[in-house]
Write a protein that holds these residues in place. Sequence first.
Motif, PDB file in Angstrom:
ATOM      1  N   LYS A   1      16.962  -3.510   1.398  1.00  0.00           N
ATOM      2  CA  LYS A   1      17.559  -4.801   1.084  1.00  0.00           C
ATOM      3  C   LYS A   1      16.562  -5.962   1.091  1.00  0.00           C
ATOM      4  O   LYS A   1      16.937  -7.105   0.823  1.00  0.00           O
ATOM      5  CB  LYS A   1      18.695  -5.090   2.064  1.00  0.00           C
ATOM      6  N   ALA A   2      15.294  -5.664   1.378  1.00  0.00           N
ATOM      7  CA  ALA A   2      14.283  -6.728   1.399  1.00  0.00           C
ATOM      8  C   ALA A   2      14.027  -7.246  -0.013  1.00  0.00           C
ATOM      9  O   ALA A   2      13.887  -6.469  -0.955  1.00  0.00           O
ATOM     10  CB  ALA A   2      12.991  -6.210   2.012  1.00  0.00           C
ATOM     11  N   LYS A   3      13.943  -8.551  -0.143  1.00  0.00           N
ATOM     12  CA  LYS A   3      13.602  -9.150  -1.438  1.00  0.00           C
ATOM     13  C   LYS A   3      12.105  -9.013  -1.723  1.00  0.00           C
ATOM     14  O   LYS A   3      11.688  -8.973  -2.874  1.00  0.00           O
ATOM     15  CB  LYS A   3      13.976 -10.632  -1.453  1.00  0.00           C
ATOM     16  N   LEU A   4      11.301  -8.942  -0.633  1.00  0.00           N
ATOM     17  CA  LEU A   4       9.851  -8.785  -0.746  1.00  0.00           C
ATOM     18  C   LEU A   4       9.405  -7.694   0.210  1.00  0.00           C
ATOM     19  O   LEU A   4       9.761  -7.704   1.392  1.00  0.00           O
ATOM     20  CB  LEU A   4       9.141 -10.100  -0.395  1.00  0.00           C
ATOM     21  N   ILE A   5       8.633  -6.739  -0.293  1.00  0.00           N
ATOM     22  CA  ILE A   5       7.980  -5.732   0.536  1.00  0.00           C
ATOM     23  C   ILE A   5       6.481  -5.914   0.341  1.00  0.00           C
ATOM     24  O   ILE A   5       5.974  -5.803  -0.776  1.00  0.00           O
ATOM     25  CB  ILE A   5       8.406  -4.309   0.151  1.00  0.00           C
ATOM     26  N   TYR A   6       5.769  -6.186   1.434  1.00  0.00           N
ATOM     27  CA  TYR A   6       4.332  -6.482   1.368  1.00  0.00           C
ATOM     28  C   TYR A   6       3.568  -5.412   2.137  1.00  0.00           C
ATOM     29  O   TYR A   6       3.807  -5.211   3.337  1.00  0.00           O
ATOM     30  CB  TYR A   6       4.071  -7.865   1.964  1.00  0.00           C
ATOM     31  N   ILE A   7       2.650  -4.717   1.470  1.00  0.00           N
ATOM     32  CA  ILE A   7       1.865  -3.655   2.091  1.00  0.00           C
ATOM     33  C   ILE A   7       0.472  -4.191   2.384  1.00  0.00           C
ATOM     34  O   ILE A   7      -0.236  -4.645   1.479  1.00  0.00           O
ATOM     35  CB  ILE A   7       1.784  -2.414   1.186  1.00  0.00           C
ATOM     36  N   SER A   8       0.066  -4.111   3.637  1.00  0.00           N
ATOM     37  CA  SER A   8      -1.204  -4.699   4.052  1.00  0.00           C
ATOM     38  C   SER A   8      -2.397  -3.845   3.619  1.00  0.00           C
ATOM     39  O   SER A   8      -2.248  -2.718   3.144  1.00  0.00           O
ATOM     40  CB  SER A   8      -1.227  -4.844   5.580  1.00  0.00           C
ATOM     41  N   GLY A   9      -3.588  -4.383   3.847  1.00  0.00           N
ATOM     42  CA  GLY A   9      -4.810  -3.644   3.592  1.00  0.00           C
ATOM     43  C   GLY A   9      -5.142  -2.694   4.728  1.00  0.00           C
ATOM     44  O   GLY A   9      -4.449  -2.643   5.752  1.00  0.00           O
ATOM     45  N   GLY A  10      -6.222  -1.940   4.546  1.00  0.00           N
ATOM     46  CA  GLY A  10      -6.642  -0.958   5.541  1.00  0.00           C
ATOM     47  C   GLY A  10      -7.141   0.297   4.858  1.00  0.00           C
ATOM     48  O   GLY A  10      -8.139   0.264   4.150  1.00  0.00           O
ATOM     49  N   ASP A  11      -6.428   1.385   5.048  1.00  0.00           N
ATOM     50  CA  ASP A  11      -6.797   2.672   4.469  1.00  0.00           C
ATOM     51  C   ASP A  11      -5.573   3.255   3.773  1.00  0.00           C
ATOM     52  O   ASP A  11      -4.577   3.574   4.431  1.00  0.00           O
ATOM     53  CB  ASP A  11      -7.288   3.616   5.577  1.00  0.00           C
ATOM     54  N   GLN A  12      -5.661   3.417   2.457  1.00  0.00           N
ATOM     55  CA  GLN A  12      -4.529   3.922   1.687  1.00  0.00           C
ATOM     56  C   GLN A  12      -4.141   5.346   2.090  1.00  0.00           C
ATOM     57  O   GLN A  12      -2.966   5.729   2.029  1.00  0.00           O
ATOM     58  CB  GLN A  12      -4.822   3.867   0.185  1.00  0.00           C
ATOM     59  N   ASN A  13      -5.130   6.117   2.535  1.00  0.00           N
ATOM     60  CA  ASN A  13      -4.828   7.477   2.984  1.00  0.00           C
ATOM     61  C   ASN A  13      -3.960   7.459   4.239  1.00  0.00           C
ATOM     62  O   ASN A  13      -3.057   8.287   4.394  1.00  0.00           O
ATOM     63  CB  ASN A  13      -6.129   8.239   3.262  1.00  0.00           C
ATOM     64  N   ARG A  14      -4.247   6.526   5.136  1.00  0.00           N
ATOM     65  CA  ARG A  14      -3.444   6.399   6.356  1.00  0.00           C
ATOM     66  C   ARG A  14      -2.003   6.035   6.010  1.00  0.00           C
ATOM     67  O   ARG A  14      -1.054   6.594   6.570  1.00  0.00           O
ATOM     68  CB  ARG A  14      -4.062   5.341   7.279  1.00  0.00           C
ATOM     69  N   PHE A  15      -1.837   5.108   5.079  1.00  0.00           N
ATOM     70  CA  PHE A  15      -0.484   4.688   4.698  1.00  0.00           C
ATOM     71  C   PHE A  15       0.301   5.855   4.111  1.00  0.00           C
ATOM     72  O   PHE A  15       1.430   6.125   4.522  1.00  0.00           O
ATOM     73  CB  PHE A  15      -0.561   3.543   3.682  1.00  0.00           C
ATOM     74  N   MET A  16      -0.293   6.557   3.167  1.00  0.00           N
ATOM     75  CA  MET A  16       0.427   7.650   2.511  1.00  0.00           C
ATOM     76  C   MET A  16       0.659   8.812   3.459  1.00  0.00           C
ATOM     77  O   MET A  16       1.667   9.522   3.346  1.00  0.00           O
ATOM     78  CB  MET A  16      -0.330   8.119   1.265  1.00  0.00           C
TER      79      MET A  16
END
Length: 283
Positions: A110-125
Amino acid sequence: MILKNILCLVVMLIAGFQFSACAQESDAQGKLVIIGGGSRPAAMIDRIIKESGIDKEGYGIILPMSSVEPDSAVYYAKMQFTKVGINNVHGLQFAKGERLGSAKLDSIKKAKLIYISGGDQNRFMDIVAGTTAEKAIHEAYENGSLLAGTSAGAAVMSKMMITGNELKHPEYASTFRNIESENIELKTGLGMLNNVLIDQHFVKRSRYNRLISAVIEHPELMGIGIDESTAILVIGKSAEVIGESQVIVFENPDRSKTEKNGKLGAQGLALNIYLPGDSFTLK
């Protein structure tokens, strides 16, 4: 369209959470702001606020799982909004293997905005891939939310994701030193865009070699290199450059590829450099 959605549903049921291709085929109502890292200019934050509508209703969430210091990532991401009077953006994080309850899932959907921070894309996935959270992100986007990501948060936007690793040279370098075969490592990202490959910090870190290598070996992809303090706003198949620097786009329309002693060659590659205010069409 009804038949297509039914087929997608069948594929999803068979393959579990492999829903990104179906999401791309449907008429998504959402928007993407894919940021190349670095600082975010005030005008870019204003545009994110305007395009998401969180200044009028709803709320935003920050997903900091790319970062080794998620609390700090939330703090700094949130600050860029509170500085301009937007106080309805909050952090939401979870660990690998965590079973999300309905409250957290609804917060994403239901969020109008989803913001994904920087760092390591492998860690996120590694944390998000194949989970109900990934499905919730897609559902929010399908229903009209704006999904923004910076640096690692930009890399995860494409279905095929640059990891930053070189297969032939395990010691890390911020850019590839050669244009060579079987060196670039790609993994699966969120799949918000299927036929592109996103690279970040592009001009500042001279990451041309790896994106050129990618479009030679994967000519079906449009390679998009986004510089720092710069982003593309994606609405449908249109990408508008916003921010302060350039977006470099490589394509291999003739699917050209030659190889000698491990080095790659190609003819007829297309290169376009877009400035803030310019727009181009995605593959």
